[in-house]
Design an enzyme around this catalytic site. Sequence first.
Site, PDB file in Angstrom:
ATOM      1  N   SER A  93       0.817  -1.204   0.000  1.00  0.00           N
ATOM      2  CA  SER A  93       0.000   0.000   0.000  1.00  0.00           C
ATOM      3  C   SER A  93       0.857   1.264   0.000  1.00  0.00           C
ATOM      4  O   SER A  93       1.576   1.525  -0.959  1.00  0.00           O
ATOM      5  CB  SER A  93      -0.962  -0.040   1.189  1.00  0.00           C
ATOM      6  OG  SER A  93      -1.973   0.905   1.073  1.00  0.00           O
ATOM      7  N   ASP A 106      10.604   5.963  -9.748  1.00  0.00           N
ATOM      8  CA  ASP A 106      10.254   6.703 -10.960  1.00  0.00           C
ATOM      9  C   ASP A 106      11.104   7.955 -11.126  1.00  0.00           C
ATOM     10  O   ASP A 106      11.480   8.322 -12.241  1.00  0.00           O
ATOM     11  CB  ASP A 106       8.773   7.090 -10.941  1.00  0.00           C
ATOM     12  CG  ASP A 106       7.855   5.910 -11.189  1.00  0.00           C
ATOM     13  OD1 ASP A 106       8.360   4.849 -11.611  1.00  0.00           O
ATOM     14  OD2 ASP A 106       6.641   6.038 -10.956  1.00  0.00           O
ATOM     15  N   LYS A 153      -0.503  -4.231  -3.255  1.00  0.00           N
ATOM     16  CA  LYS A 153      -1.777  -3.627  -2.848  1.00  0.00           C
ATOM     17  C   LYS A 153      -1.814  -2.190  -3.347  1.00  0.00           C
ATOM     18  O   LYS A 153      -1.277  -1.283  -2.734  1.00  0.00           O
ATOM     19  CB  LYS A 153      -1.949  -3.661  -1.332  1.00  0.00           C
ATOM     20  CG  LYS A 153      -3.272  -3.051  -0.909  1.00  0.00           C
ATOM     21  CD  LYS A 153      -3.369  -2.889   0.580  1.00  0.00           C
ATOM     22  CE  LYS A 153      -4.664  -2.192   0.952  1.00  0.00           C
ATOM     23  NZ  LYS A 153      -4.747  -0.809   0.467  1.00  0.00           N
TER      24      LYS A 153
END
Length: 802
Positions: A500, A511, A526
């Site tokens: 999560s 990224d 998740k």
Amino acid sequence: MCGDHAVRGAVLWRRLIGGLALGWAVWVWGPGGLTAVWAAAAPETVVESAAEKPIVPPQLKPSPADARIAYVAARILEGQHYTRQRLDDEVSSRFLDRYLESFDPQHLHFLQSDLREFEFYRHRLDDYVLRRFDLTPAFEIFQRFYERLQQRVTYVEELLRKEEFRFDTDERIEVDRRKAPYPRDMTEARKLWRERLRYEYLQEKLNGEKPEQITNTLWRRYQRNLRMFSEWDNADVLQVFLNALAHVYDPHSDYLGKQQMENFAMGMNLALEGIGAELTAPDGYCTIRRLIPGGPAERSKKLQPKDRIVGVAQGDGPFVDVVDMNLNKVVQLIRGPKGTTVRLLVIPADAPDPSVRKVVTLVRDRIRLEDQAAKARLVEWPDENGTVRRIGIIDLPSFYSTMDFSGSEDQSDYRSCAADVARLLGKLKAEGMEGLILDLRRNGGGSLDEAIRITGFFIPKGPVVQVRDGEGRVTIKEDRDPRMLWDGPMVVLTSRFSASASEIVAAALQDYGRAVLVGDASTHGKGTVQAPSLLRNFMRPSATLTQDPGLLKYTISKFYRANGESTQLKGVVPDIVLPSVMNVSKDIGEAALDNPLPWDTIESARFEPLNWVAPYLEELRKRSQARVAASQDFAYVREDIERFLKQQADRTLSLNEEERKREKEEMEARRKARQKERLTRQEVQPRTWEITLADVDKPGLPQPVSSAKPVARSREGAGSDPGGETNAVAAVSPTSAVRIGEPVDPDADEEDSSTGEDSTSPAHDFVMREAEMILVDYMHLWSKDRPLTAGRTVPAGAASQP
């Protein structure tokens, strides 16, 4: 909005790697209070012994209030869940299956004749909930389950009296029956029950217990399990029923009754109101496992670990006997609002006779769970030039943040993991940190806002995560603060238990090319957002509604990385993958759960990568691969992977005593050989300081620890669940699929997830050690292009001295 707390399947997986044990440890955070007075117990405080108390079968019937709560929960799921799926006949069919599985996940209790009878409800549960306002099916199925459990306990008692337990054949037991058919009839059910009992008996025998001890242990275990279900009330049945409905929509939507709601808030707040004791029930007695530092119980100096609580009284009220009572219910009796009084009837751990009783009076208080807050370490390592580098490590168990369902405006005890991490970063930088490791290995999520704030500490500004709701609308969550609290070399350490919100942080830093990600083959996967809704806000006041209707936590959105890829199902793949048994487990991760939402992509957000990792990544991988290939610890992991794959393919265990003895002896010999080999190593132990939040404002550093060891961990946290109610502070829920219907073995050990060895072993954390080495390499390569803060030069390969 909130994410969730760590990983469903973790406990099951650890049982498989540890030898596929069928029992499990049960522990909860006990509640708390202030100062105590010892006094001799009055005659009326003597409680009845467990053996004398009859077990009365529950006779429960659905109430109008239960039906109202179910109706409101179902309507919220229909209208506000991400999928917008109506509760129709298709959902009703899956709902029935989930509810049956909730009680009997191992397919040991319900007979196929029961299933044929319940088939009447397959396409009618939606009608019962939404149109008839009638929860008869829920209570009827529970009563049938209790009836079958009662039959099992009676049969087990008969076997314990008459059976001659011999283990000299080639008999094997199917350990994982989740996909096996339900027993055809009572004859087949008894065969399965006998197999399970024989397995449990052999386990105790292999642990050195005598026959009479084994018989008593197993009898009490089954009796205790039956008694637990005999004490269920309507709220317990409703909890399981609505949780089953929520899990039809996705595995991270949950219904939380009043108790579970409080536990969820405790996990987010890192605080509870009570006496501050961690409790367990090893033999039917509520036993103190640990006192929480600074809590009323610990401050009183009147309680100690292994004290047994046999009675609980509120204020000056009468004592309630809690021997063999469901541990959750004991916790609820002890826990209470700050400033209120609770009296405990206790058998002291050092009592000369178990008939000795003492009364302890405590005033409950608010206790902060500091051992589950962020903490740090500072470690010194020489790089390849002999320059000593100081590495900072921040261990973040969850993205906690204050959550209050009471409506109080008191913010005096506000908690923010971002604020805590900022303080730790300031301390580490002040003490000369040149590189940072963010340890998210056991972080199952939490507050989305806290995750975004922490990501912003390490990037100038820009999109952190994209969130798409059920209508397809995309919102970009950004860090708008151009300041960076740390702009030096950084590693993020993840595992299959990272879920999560922790996946959001890891994905964003990957990224942006901001940090090197290191860990298992992927994170949990998740990629969904849950919103908690108090059901009382959707219900009109009514005389029939005497209980708190609880909370529905349901999925409203999906997470997407800044680059547009979902973290759902696939998780985040590290830049450098380390060997781990979790990499090959089929029982861990989002894909192992029922009804997960799919992976997909959306358009990438506009952001400017820093590209601080790519130039060095190939060299970092090369160096790490060489170390891992030469590492004896990772060689042990590869051996464990090979054994685990065989276990995962077979999923049966021998009931031959000699064979099991050989297996146990081999495992013990392997453990001792590894331990001995580790002790013979001449490894350089770096100087290490452990830093808690209490140390941040103090000048200088605390005393260094004597040897390199992992940042202190709570064993409880590793077994929690992304989408479950909370982490280690949660009471064990009656909806746990691995618990319902199975006798609880409170003494079963859980083992380390990477090596099969005890997680409290003093052996160093070699995964963290490799992450430290990767960071040292990264710092050295980085320093060729940009300056680091000055280090100190020592002879190559030597560690600095205290």
